[in-house]
Design a protein around this motif. Structure first.
Motif, PDB file in Angstrom:
ATOM      1  N   VAL A 396       0.852  -1.191   0.000  1.00  0.00           N
ATOM      2  CA  VAL A 396       0.000   0.000   0.000  1.00  0.00           C
ATOM      3  C   VAL A 396       0.887   1.240   0.000  1.00  0.00           C
ATOM      4  N   PHE A 397       1.907   1.203   0.866  1.00  0.00           N
ATOM      5  CA  PHE A 397       2.786   2.356   0.972  1.00  0.00           C
ATOM      6  C   PHE A 397       3.494   2.625  -0.352  1.00  0.00           C
ATOM      7  N   LEU A 398       3.988   1.555  -0.983  1.00  0.00           N
ATOM      8  CA  LEU A 398       4.723   1.735  -2.228  1.00  0.00           C
ATOM      9  C   LEU A 398       3.808   2.229  -3.343  1.00  0.00           C
ATOM     10  N   GLY A 399       2.537   1.801  -3.295  1.00  0.00           N
ATOM     11  CA  GLY A 399       1.592   2.270  -4.303  1.00  0.00           C
ATOM     12  C   GLY A 399       1.193   3.725  -4.070  1.00  0.00           C
ATOM     13  N   GLY A 400       1.214   4.148  -2.827  1.00  0.00           N
ATOM     14  CA  GLY A 400       0.680   5.467  -2.525  1.00  0.00           C
ATOM     15  C   GLY A 400       1.707   6.564  -2.365  1.00  0.00           C
ATOM     16  N   TRP A 401       3.002   6.204  -2.369  1.00  0.00           N
ATOM     17  CA  TRP A 401       3.983   7.217  -1.971  1.00  0.00           C
ATOM     18  C   TRP A 401       3.983   8.499  -2.791  1.00  0.00           C
ATOM     19  N   PRO A 402       3.745   8.446  -4.137  1.00  0.00           N
ATOM     20  CA  PRO A 402       3.731   9.744  -4.833  1.00  0.00           C
ATOM     21  C   PRO A 402       2.637  10.658  -4.278  1.00  0.00           C
ATOM     22  N   TYR A 403       1.520  10.036  -3.907  1.00  0.00           N
ATOM     23  CA  TYR A 403       0.415  10.827  -3.362  1.00  0.00           C
ATOM     24  C   TYR A 403       0.743  11.340  -1.964  1.00  0.00           C
ATOM     25  N   TYR A 404       1.395  10.502  -1.169  1.00  0.00           N
ATOM     26  CA  TYR A 404       1.771  10.951   0.174  1.00  0.00           C
ATOM     27  C   TYR A 404       2.738  12.126   0.066  1.00  0.00           C
ATOM     28  N   LEU A 405       3.638  12.008  -0.917  1.00  0.00           N
ATOM     29  CA  LEU A 405       4.623  13.064  -1.119  1.00  0.00           C
ATOM     30  C   LEU A 405       3.929  14.387  -1.415  1.00  0.00           C
ATOM     31  N   VAL A 406       2.905  14.314  -2.254  1.00  0.00           N
ATOM     32  CA  VAL A 406       2.134  15.508  -2.573  1.00  0.00           C
ATOM     33  C   VAL A 406       1.506  16.080  -1.306  1.00  0.00           C
ATOM     34  N   LEU A 407       0.993  15.193  -0.458  1.00  0.00           N
ATOM     35  CA  LEU A 407       0.348  15.658   0.770  1.00  0.00           C
ATOM     36  C   LEU A 407       1.375  16.289   1.712  1.00  0.00           C
ATOM     37  N   PHE A 408       2.583  15.735   1.749  1.00  0.00           N
ATOM     38  CA  PHE A 408       3.627  16.357   2.567  1.00  0.00           C
ATOM     39  C   PHE A 408       3.958  17.743   2.018  1.00  0.00           C
ATOM     40  N   GLY A 409       3.939  17.866   0.678  1.00  0.00           N
ATOM     41  CA  GLY A 409       4.135  19.188   0.060  1.00  0.00           C
ATOM     42  C   GLY A 409       3.066  20.160   0.536  1.00  0.00           C
ATOM     43  N   VAL A 410       1.815  19.689   0.530  1.00  0.00           N
ATOM     44  CA  VAL A 410       0.708  20.538   0.989  1.00  0.00           C
ATOM     45  C   VAL A 410       0.932  20.928   2.454  1.00  0.00           C
ATOM     46  N   LEU A 411       1.406  19.982   3.241  1.00  0.00           N
ATOM     47  CA  LEU A 411       1.664  20.271   4.657  1.00  0.00           C
ATOM     48  C   LEU A 411       2.675  21.417   4.804  1.00  0.00           C
ATOM     49  N   LEU A 412       3.738  21.352   4.034  1.00  0.00           N
ATOM     50  CA  LEU A 412       4.748  22.423   4.079  1.00  0.00           C
ATOM     51  C   LEU A 412       4.136  23.750   3.667  1.00  0.00           C
ATOM     52  N   PHE A 413       3.389  23.703   2.570  1.00  0.00           N
ATOM     53  CA  PHE A 413       2.726  24.906   2.053  1.00  0.00           C
ATOM     54  C   PHE A 413       1.826  25.514   3.128  1.00  0.00           C
ATOM     55  N   LEU A 414       1.014  24.677   3.769  1.00  0.00           N
ATOM     56  CA  LEU A 414       0.091  25.191   4.777  1.00  0.00           C
ATOM     57  C   LEU A 414       0.837  25.682   6.021  1.00  0.00           C
ATOM     58  N   THR A 415       1.976  25.066   6.306  1.00  0.00           N
ATOM     59  CA  THR A 415       2.747  25.500   7.473  1.00  0.00           C
ATOM     60  C   THR A 415       3.256  26.925   7.293  1.00  0.00           C
ATOM     61  N   TYR A 416       3.706  27.229   6.074  1.00  0.00           N
ATOM     62  CA  TYR A 416       4.343  28.532   5.871  1.00  0.00           C
ATOM     63  C   TYR A 416       3.446  29.554   5.193  1.00  0.00           C
ATOM     64  N   VAL A 417       2.247  29.143   4.794  1.00  0.00           N
ATOM     65  CA  VAL A 417       1.294  30.122   4.262  1.00  0.00           C
ATOM     66  C   VAL A 417       0.035  30.057   5.125  1.00  0.00           C
ATOM     67  N   PRO A 418       0.060  30.630   6.313  1.00  0.00           N
ATOM     68  CA  PRO A 418      -1.077  30.518   7.237  1.00  0.00           C
ATOM     69  C   PRO A 418      -2.353  31.148   6.671  1.00  0.00           C
ATOM     70  N   TRP A 419      -2.198  32.053   5.710  1.00  0.00           N
ATOM     71  CA  TRP A 419      -3.358  32.739   5.140  1.00  0.00           C
ATOM     72  C   TRP A 419      -4.419  31.738   4.683  1.00  0.00           C
ATOM     73  N   VAL A 420      -3.985  30.668   4.003  1.00  0.00           N
ATOM     74  CA  VAL A 420      -4.935  29.699   3.448  1.00  0.00           C
ATOM     75  C   VAL A 420      -5.837  29.136   4.553  1.00  0.00           C
ATOM     76  N   THR A 421      -5.248  28.891   5.702  1.00  0.00           N
ATOM     77  CA  THR A 421      -6.002  28.329   6.811  1.00  0.00           C
ATOM     78  C   THR A 421      -6.850  29.387   7.499  1.00  0.00           C
ATOM     79  N   LEU A 422      -6.295  30.581   7.619  1.00  0.00           N
ATOM     80  CA  LEU A 422      -6.912  31.569   8.507  1.00  0.00           C
ATOM     81  C   LEU A 422      -7.896  32.495   7.811  1.00  0.00           C
ATOM     82  N   VAL A 423      -7.876  32.545   6.467  1.00  0.00           N
ATOM     83  CA  VAL A 423      -8.721  33.554   5.810  1.00  0.00           C
ATOM     84  C   VAL A 423     -10.208  33.329   6.110  1.00  0.00           C
ATOM     85  N   LEU A 424     -10.676  32.097   6.002  1.00  0.00           N
ATOM     86  CA  LEU A 424     -12.115  31.863   6.229  1.00  0.00           C
ATOM     87  C   LEU A 424     -12.538  32.105   7.679  1.00  0.00           C
TER      88      LEU A 424
END
Ligand code: NA
Ligand code: NA
Lengths: 430, 170, 300
Positions: A396-424
């Motif tokens: 499962v992990f080997l099949g999903g890793w590209p997607y997990y990687l994308v999600l880790f990217g999103v995590l970084l993005f959300l960590t350093y761009v608080p606006w996305v989380t806080l605007v609403l």
């Protein structure tokens, strides 16, 4: 110190092929055994007590019931109709059924509060179908396990509710804060699905025309009632999240037995057997992982962590990165709830003092913990998917890793761009 | 394994699975019953949370006990599959021995818990709390049987099957 | 000799009144014993109350603090207006009734009751307003499985509804239940006011935390430390539990009004409620503690 020894032991056992439930159990027991030589030993009875306590939870009931509903759907042809409908709408685009899975999870995310419930619900239905249409089981399981991570971010979310009360912040604001990040995750996953499809030449459904398309849509209308029913349960205040899983079982049963008449008595019982056994094996792992959480608490993991972080830096951006890395590492071996209980009372005051918005950090933390569900060796999301797809955890992990990687990217993005989380929340609630 | 005993095993497997499946059906039904009683009749049963939860604990532990016996498991076999046969057998033998030790610890320390919970009654169900804690030691006995069987096989020169083979065997 | 650090566990957040009290208790013990005796606080991180009390009995935790005991002797005390006020509750628990109750704990869990912490009031939190308590008739109210709470709700015709604690927020939001009966402070901490507009300011029961030490841990302390532990608890309970709880109630109601407007705190006349509920409370007291118990409580 002792904890570090045990973590190493755990990894050795797991990679030597010991069953994961037992690996966690034996490693924890080793910890308890070694603690007998320390000033304040841990009573071994705790070990046994935690095993039952880990399973004794009403919220976990959603897992077998959603898997049961999924098995019933598959055995009564409901799945087939549902997939035809979805694929007649989006299946002809690059990414095919993977897109269907990601989108299905987004819809489910707005209904259910937990990634595991979603993995069980969508995975049971979609993985067999994707296999049949030429995807590898690995890939199918991987993409759905990643897509299910959207569930606790888009409201409602059991994790946000827990976090709200442990960290003493507004659950309502957390819910609103999760909406945009949830969609960012969704778009990132869809983009990856399209990219992989083109790159690997994955199958695309044929674009249906005229009557065939209409037939697919009409055929899928009744099965589509299941998700609509869960929404109705929510809107009209009929059932709690766990209970709605039981309602979906009933609906599927009625559809399969009375409407389509495809479901036999044997099929019904076989679905129940399969769901029960799948859940049982996963629960054994949940049970032993529970001990690990308590041992980390007793060993004072939280204090050790704060001291380490503060000894490295006091710059908020650096600390956020350290916290992310720390959570990801701990997430590989621990379940979200114990981690939250240990770390929230320490991290929130620490980061709050540095001027970081608690709602923003709350979201970052929950996303982090959610991703812990897809990192081996211990990840409930991986385990459920492995059982549902009948493949190994690593597969499962080997099949999903590209997607997990994308999600880790999103995590970084959300960590350093608080606006996305806080605007609403800022616009709507402050 | 002879054909006859193989067939018997299949029936045992189906029977055990059926019991767990019936428990699942029962608690799903009870959850539905309490939703209906609450929504339509404004009379939710007070056991609506506790009885389904209790059945779930039974299903999980007893199911797990049988499941391991029949070869289900969650393992990573990527590395161990690359180890030569005899060292692999030694590693697996030691690992199964440590699991046996763990199961014996569970059985031993279940006693004080069972004694304690036999005294407490759950208000909503009127049942003794011991019913929640009983499935674990029962599962342990099943798991011990499984471990003894595996140790015997390894001693006879075999190795543990990898996860995929075990699933295919089902 | 190495210092004794007792493992103290409670299911609530570190900031709760109960845990703050025990932080202070630990500090006071440390000061009085020259660091020889103190508590290590585990707040919310070792599981739910039932599990923690079992842990105490089994020996993996030394001190338990919480509402749950699983005994009728303590659960009946949660019935609304079982006690006139906190003062009376303290006197009753120091007398024969308190001794009977703590004997049950000793027998069942092998623990010694250090005392009860008067945490504050139980309150009704409702989605729709009421003008008297009889208006809760027919409403579905989530309550802990505590006999006194269930009896109190049924007395006014409400329908006690089982919902797991972590699903209450959603159940309120979706209207699955019409309200919750819980201790006021955790209700505010858990943000129920975000999804449930009203709170009834009149007490609907008194929350008594049980502070229990395992017989093993107690027996392991030298007599001098036993005396210090007991007397320090007794000294601090008044100012640091009871009075903090009383002060917290008005803060919590203010927080509620701040979120939902002044009309969200429903002031009901409380005169006559004690008399109205007396038959129920007499029945519970005499049934559980033996005939004459209710009169003894009244006389305290
Ligand atoms: Na969700
Ligand atoms: Na993980």
């Amino acid at each position: 110190m002792l904890l570090a020894v045990v973590i190493v032991l755990l990894f050795i056992f797991v990679f030597l092929g010991m069953d994961i439930a037992f690996a966690v159990g034996v490693a924890s027991l080793a910890f308890i055994g070694l603690s007998q030589f320390e000033a304040r030993p841990i009573n071994p009875v705790l070990f046994v007590q935690e095993l039952t306590a880990g399973v004794d939870s009403f919220s976990l009931l959603a897992i077998p019931m959603f898997i049961f509903a999924g098995e019933l759907m598959t055995k009564s042809g409901v799945t087939r109709r549902l997939i035809s409908l979805a694929s007649s709408l989006v299946g002809h685009r690059p990414g095919g059924l993977a897109n269907v899975g990601i989108t299905g999870n987004l819809f489910m995310a707005g209904i259910s509060g937990s990634a595991i419930a979603d993995t069980a619900a969508i995975g049971t239905v979609l993985v067999p179908e994707m296999k049949q249409r030429g995807y590898t089981a690995r890939y199918a399981a991987g993409v759905i396990s990643a897509a299910a991570c959207v569930a606790p971010i888009i409201p409602p979310s059991i994790m946000f509710i827990l976090l709200g009360s442990i960290a003493n912040i507004s659950v309502g604001e957390l819910f609103i804060a999760g909406i945009l990040p949830g969609f960012v995750m969704f778009l990132a996953l869809i983009a990856m699905s399209g990219f992989l499809a083109r790159r690997r030449g994955l199958p695309v459904e044929e674009k249906l025309t005229g009557p065939a398309r209409r037939a697919a849509i009409y055929g899928g209308l009744l099965p589509l009632g299941a998700p609509i029913l869960i929404v109705a349960c929510k809107v009209f205040g009929i059932a709690t999240p766990t209970e709605s899983a039981a309602i979906v079982v009933l609906y599927t049963l009625v559809l399969g037995a009375l409407v389509y008449r495809d479901l036999s008595l044997t099929g019904f019982f076989n679905a129940a057997i399969s769901a029960a056994m799948t859940t049982a094996v996963v629960m054994m792992t949940v049970a032993t992982s529970q001990i690990f959480g308590s041992l980390a608490v007793l060993a004072g993991l939280g204090r050790v962590l704060t001291d380490t972080i503060l000894s490295i830096s006091d710059n908020p951006y650096v600390i956020l990165m350290l916290v992310n890395v720390g959570l990801l590492v701990l997430g590989t071996i621990m379940e979200p709830l114990p981690l939250m209980l240990i770390l929230v009372p320490i991290l929130f005051p620490l980061l709050g003092g540095l001027g970081i918005d608690p709602i923003h950090f709350g979201l970052v933390m929950v996303l982090n913990l959610v991703l812990g569900g897809v990192t081996p060796p211990i990840g409930l999301n991986l385990f459920v998917m492995a059982r549902v797809a009948k493949i190994g955890v690593m597969d499962v992990f080997l099949g999903g890793w590209p997607y997990y990687l994308v999600l880790f990217g999103v995590l970084l993005f959300l960590t350093y761009v608080p606006w996305v989380t806080l605007v609403l929340p800022t616009l709507l609630m402050r | 394994m002879g054909k006859e005993s193989g067939r018997r095993l299949t029936w045992l497997r189906y029977g055990a699975g059926l019991v767990c499946g019936l428990v699942l059906i029962t608690f799903t039904g009870l959850v539905l019953y309490s939703v209906a009683m609450r929504y339509f009749f404004h009379a939710p049963p007070i056991w609506g949370e506790d009885i389904p939860k209790l059945l779930f604990v039974w299903m999980s532990f007893i199911g797990a006990g049988f499941a391991y016996l029949f070869g289900f498991n969650i393992r990573m076999t990527v590395l161990i599959d690359k180890v030569p046969r005899n060292p692999r057998r030694v590693i697996e033998f030691v690992m199964h021995l440590s699991i046996v030790a763990m199961l014996l610890v569970i059985l031993w320390y279940s006693q004080p818990i069972l004694k304690l919970t036999a005294r407490n009654t759950v208000l909503s169900t009127g049942l003794k709390d011991i019913w929640t804690y009983l499935p674990l030691p029962i599962a342990c006995v099943l798991l011990l049987a499984n471990e003894v069987w595996r140790l015997y096989r390894i001693a006879r020169g075999e190795v543990d099957r990898s996860g995929q083979e075990a699933d295919d065997a089902l | 000799q190495a210092p004794t650090i007792l493992r103290y566990a409670n299911a609530g957040a570190p900031t709760s009144i109960s845990n703050q009290f025990n932080e202070k208790l630990s500090a006071a013990l440390k000061a009085k014993t020259d660091d020889a005796l103190s508590l290590e606080i585990f707040a919310g991180s070792l599981g739910g109350e039932q599990k923690l009390l079992n842990s105490l009995a089994l020996g993996s935790v030394d001190i338990y603090n919480g509402a749950y005991t699983g005994t009728r002797e303590f659960d009946a005390l949660y019935s609304p207006y079982f006690f006139k006020d906190g003062q009376q509750a303290k006197r009753v628990m120091e007398g024969e009734i308190g001794q009977k109750a703590s004997a049950v704990l000793e027998d069942r869990y092998n623990g010694r009751l250090l005392g009860v912490g008067r945490l504050g009031s139980f309150n009704l939190m409702l989605k729709e307003p009421i003008s008297s308590l009889s208006d809760i008739k027919g409403r579905k109210i989530r309550s802990a499985q505590i006999e006194g709470c269930l009896e109190g709700l049924s007395f006014f015709g409400a329908v006690p509804t089982p919902i797991p604690f972590n699903e209450i927020y959603l159940a309120l939001q979706q209207g699955i239940v019409d309200g919750v009966l819980t201790a006021l402070n955790p209700g505010v901490t858990s943000k129920f006011y975000e999804v449930c507009k009203y709170v009834v300011s009149a007490d609907f029961g008194l929350a008594l935390d049980k502070e229990v030490i395992s017989s093993a841990a107690w027996g392991g302390l030298p007599e001098e430390e036993q005396n210090i532990l007991q007397s320090t608890f007794d000294e601090l309970e008044g100012p640091e539990y009871y009075e903090v709880g009383l002060a917290q109630k008005s803060k919590d109601l203010d927080a509620w009004a701040g979120a939902n407007g002044p009309d969200s705190v429903i002031d009901l006349p409380t005169d006559g409620l004690a008399e109205e509920l007396a038959p129920l409370n007499k029945r519970l007291a005499d049934e559980i503690y033996g005939p004459g118990a209710w009169d003894m409580i009244q006389a305290a």
